[in-house]
Enzyme design. Sequence first.
Site, PDB file in Angstrom:
ATOM      1  N   CYS A   2       1.046 -94.693  45.697  1.00  8.84           N
ATOM      2  CA  CYS A   2       2.110 -95.740  46.340  1.00  8.84           C
ATOM      3  C   CYS A   2       1.524 -96.591  47.441  1.00  8.84           C
ATOM      4  CB  CYS A   2       3.371 -95.032  46.547  1.00  8.84           C
ATOM      5  SG  CYS A   2       3.898 -94.057  45.395  1.00  8.84           S
ATOM      6  N   ARG A  27      -3.554 -98.219  44.418  1.00  9.00           N
ATOM      7  CA  ARG A  27      -3.047 -96.954  44.889  1.00  9.00           C
ATOM      8  C   ARG A  27      -1.878 -96.382  44.086  1.00  9.00           C
ATOM      9  NH1 ARG A  27      -3.853 -95.731  50.509  1.00  9.00           N
ATOM     10  NH2 ARG A  27      -2.226 -94.404  50.289  1.00  9.00           N
ATOM     11  N   TRP A  72       3.291 -95.325  42.086  1.00 11.11           N
ATOM     12  CA  TRP A  72       2.624 -94.390  41.179  1.00 11.11           C
ATOM     13  C   TRP A  72       4.058 -93.064  41.006  1.00 11.11           C
ATOM     14  CZ3 TRP A  72       1.711 -89.033  41.210  1.00 11.11           C
ATOM     15  CH2 TRP A  72       0.928 -88.472  40.267  1.00 11.11           C
ATOM     16  N   ASN A  98       6.444 -93.593  50.182  1.00 13.77           N
ATOM     17  CA  ASN A  98       5.551 -93.012  49.448  1.00 13.77           C
ATOM     18  C   ASN A  98       5.501 -91.416  49.765  1.00 13.77           C
ATOM     19  OD1 ASN A  98       2.904 -92.139  48.569  1.00 13.77           O
ATOM     20  ND2 ASN A  98       1.444 -93.062  50.263  1.00 13.77           N
ATOM     21  N   GLY A  99       5.207 -90.501  48.999  1.00 17.41           N
ATOM     22  CA  GLY A  99       5.530 -89.148  49.345  1.00 17.41           C
ATOM     23  C   GLY A  99       6.349 -88.454  48.325  1.00 17.41           C
ATOM     24  N   GLU A 484     -19.483 -84.856  36.659  1.00 16.60           N
ATOM     25  CA  GLU A 484     -19.172 -86.222  36.871  1.00 16.60           C
ATOM     26  C   GLU A 484     -19.205 -87.343  35.682  1.00 16.60           C
ATOM     27  OE1 GLU A 484     -17.582 -87.130  39.344  1.00 16.60           O
ATOM     28  OE2 GLU A 484     -18.093 -89.367  39.633  1.00 16.60           O
ATOM     29  N   LYS A 488     -16.135 -89.378  34.540  1.00 18.31           N
ATOM     30  CA  LYS A 488     -15.791 -90.651  34.559  1.00 18.31           C
ATOM     31  C   LYS A 488     -15.486 -91.275  33.186  1.00 18.31           C
ATOM     32  CE  LYS A 488     -15.989 -91.516  37.982  1.00 18.31           C
ATOM     33  NZ  LYS A 488     -15.951 -90.652  39.018  1.00 18.31           N
ATOM     34  N   GLU A 491     -11.729 -90.364  32.401  1.00 14.94           N
ATOM     35  CA  GLU A 491     -10.699 -90.984  33.038  1.00 14.94           C
ATOM     36  C   GLU A 491     -10.566 -92.562  33.104  1.00 14.94           C
ATOM     37  OE1 GLU A 491     -11.035 -90.818  37.799  1.00 14.94           O
ATOM     38  OE2 GLU A 491     -12.959 -91.240  37.404  1.00 14.94           O
ATOM     39  N   HIS A 507     -22.678 -70.174  24.946  1.00 14.37           N
ATOM     40  CA  HIS A 507     -21.498 -69.333  25.075  1.00 14.37           C
ATOM     41  C   HIS A 507     -20.183 -69.787  24.672  1.00 14.37           C
ATOM     42  CE1 HIS A 507     -24.344 -66.550  27.097  1.00 14.37           C
ATOM     43  NE2 HIS A 507     -24.563 -67.667  27.707  1.00 14.37           N
ATOM     44  N   LYS A 606      -5.716 -94.322  43.062  1.00 14.00           N
ATOM     45  CA  LYS A 606      -6.759 -94.140  43.762  1.00 14.00           C
ATOM     46  C   LYS A 606      -6.810 -92.998  44.752  1.00 14.00           C
ATOM     47  CE  LYS A 606     -10.879 -95.014  45.142  1.00 14.00           C
ATOM     48  NZ  LYS A 606     -12.200 -94.864  44.228  1.00 14.00           N
TER      49      LYS A 606
HETATM   50  O1  M6R Z   1     -10.164 -89.890  48.165  1.00 14.13           O
HETATM   51  P1  M6R Z   1     -10.813 -88.455  47.469  1.00 14.13           P
HETATM   52  O2  M6R Z   1     -12.205 -88.294  47.467  1.00 14.13           O
HETATM   53  O3  M6R Z   1     -10.120 -87.131  48.353  1.00 14.13           O
HETATM   54  O4  M6R Z   1     -10.256 -88.314  46.316  1.00 14.13           O
HETATM   55  C1  M6R Z   1     -10.290 -87.184  45.238  1.00 14.13           C
HETATM   56  C2  M6R Z   1     -10.397 -87.551  43.863  1.00 14.13           C
HETATM   57  O5  M6R Z   1      -8.947 -87.779  43.640  1.00 14.13           O
HETATM   58  C3  M6R Z   1     -11.229 -88.521  43.314  1.00 14.13           C
HETATM   59  O6  M6R Z   1     -12.340 -88.153  43.534  1.00 14.13           O
HETATM   60  C4  M6R Z   1     -10.601 -88.860  41.802  1.00 14.13           C
HETATM   61  O7  M6R Z   1     -11.120 -87.726  40.894  1.00 14.13           O
HETATM   62  C5  M6R Z   1     -11.554 -89.914  41.244  1.00 14.13           C
HETATM   63  N1  M6R Z   1     -10.698 -90.732  40.405  1.00 14.13           N
HETATM   64  C6  M6R Z   1     -12.700 -89.691  40.432  1.00 14.13           C
HETATM   65  O8  M6R Z   1     -13.172 -90.948  39.954  1.00 14.13           O
END
Ligand code: M6R
Length: 611
Positions: A2, A27, A72, A98-99, A484, A488, A491, A507, A606
């Site tokens: 948010c 956000r 969000w 937000n929260g 990672e 990527k 997501e 395994h 984000k």
């Molecule tokens: O702002 P942060 O680095 O604490 O965020 C952590 C995760 O939310 C963030 O890395 C998330 O996994 C990304 N969308 C990955 O691309």
Amino acid sequence: MCGIIGYIGKKQAKEVVIQGLKRLEYRGYDSAGVAFINGGLNVKKCKGKVSSLESLLHESENGHIGIGHTRWATHGEPNDINSHPHTSSNGKLAVVHNGIIENYNSLKKKLESEGYKFYSETDTEILAKLIESFLDKYPEIALEKSVQMATAQVSGTYGLAVVHEEEADKIVVARKGSPLLIGVGEDEMLIASDASAVAEYTDKVIYLDDGELAVITRDSYQVLNSEEIELSKEIHELAMSLEEIEKGGFPYFMLKEIFEQPKTISDSLRGRLNVGEVSITLGGLENVMEKLVKANRIIIAACGTSWHSGLVGEYLFEWLAKVPVEVEYASEFRYKDPLIREDDVLIVISQSGETADTLAALREAKEKGATVLGIVNVVGSTIARETDAGVYLHSGPEIGVASTKAFTGQVTVLTLIALSLGLQKGTIDKAEAGRIIRALSTIPNKIEEILEQSLKIKEIADLFTYAPNFLYLGRSYNFPVALEGALKLKEISYIHAEGYPAAEMKHGPIALIDEMMPVVVIAATEHTNDKMVSNIEEIKARKGRIIAIATPNNNEVMDLAEFSITIPETEDVLSPLLSVIPLQLLSYYIAVNRGCNVDQPRNLAKSVTVE
Ligand code: M6R
């Protein structure tokens, strides 16, 4: 999660609030809404993006005071009614939030018994009705008092902004657990969840802390603590250019941020890497270096991509500084009642510096007496302010939801800390450190070389755009890169992908391999190459489709693979900084081919400011 924006001042609020919402849309982007006061309170909100909201606005939705929200969803599906702002029953007051209000159910029942009616499924609506209930009971009190009384009754987290048509000269904001800042302008003030929304209007900001409430008028701000005592707050200067928060000709922020990495890594290294002297300067850690040198254990806590860079950090610290490291999901760390000794050092890693779980881990460790260090990108963020010491990434604003340049920035900073620690402890000799430091200084140019292959990577992406699954395998420093790469892809393209340590494949995951399965193998560290080659043979024997990330002279791997993407040679410890780049591009091109909005993938946001 948010985004909140508010404006009061000489300009028409609509242009500032809408522009701010566009900047904050990363956000949260499932719905958006605004409230302006121009005589009376005017609220417009809808499901969907800020652009859908914009098309609903008429001339009359304007005035010199307004608040806005991009959502969000937590409580209640994204729809027009659940969108913020939420209003009081008399339609005079509007709230954006937000929260999460955790005790909203009991408060709602109480307010319903007093005759207040609820229309949405959100927790936020109770804030509007609760504030209203105090104004109804005590008509003589000011809006800020009613907000203070309401926040005293709620448990959970909030960053909130409130306007009232009968007190149209002010915006009242309050913070507990969700970020809020005040932008101080000339005959105008702004409030926002993060600095990107105010940067084009002012470079002066005040960060609110938990438990604080502020009353903002067009030419003043008053910040109070929970005892209603006025506080004198420091005004910080923002170092954020407009260029940094715009796409600059790229179709998506993610692609811009991938291509920025040679520069962002140079920025991370600037003034810290002394190649000639074979030394590292980290001003932010000076006061805690002794503690780090004496640490019996380092614990790293983070989420998502930052957790992956923490895993790279584990290899780096154990190899270069010979100190045991445990890497924890921040969300798990907090609730396992962690055993923390005085000589433990906790490092939290966060791009945004606002991730709720990471912040909670930090607070837990601090309470238990640990020294807490931060590796953070956003200057002035809550985590940056609450840690004992830390190192900023200097990667610039990362706006694409998928983290790219922050990952390489984090790994760069972790490398610097591990090297510095190794040199101070004498666990790495000067000759070896010198070699790594020299190699580190060449990483930006080597990334340029990889980026030049983007067309080739796109061609591979074109062939695998509709693959339903992907497997990513790596060993040692590149096992976290495999995780990672898989994150990527899933997501932003919604393709199911798994990352595994290559040897673990036999395994279980090997059962998935057939002629339909793309397997990305990261064969970028010399010390594990032979083992990696065996794993690749195992995949080939089962007809898996191998996409290899390898150095140019690694003929063994390239001969086995169906497709190869080459990355320049470097020291094994630095290979994640190179091997991750093709994986970022591969997932980007696949997602674009699939018609996905890579900057705003479904269900994500984000900055994850709720637990
Ligand atoms: O702002 P942060 O680095 O604490 O965020 C952590 C995760 O939310 C963030 O890395 C998330 O996994 C990304 N969308 C990955 O691309």
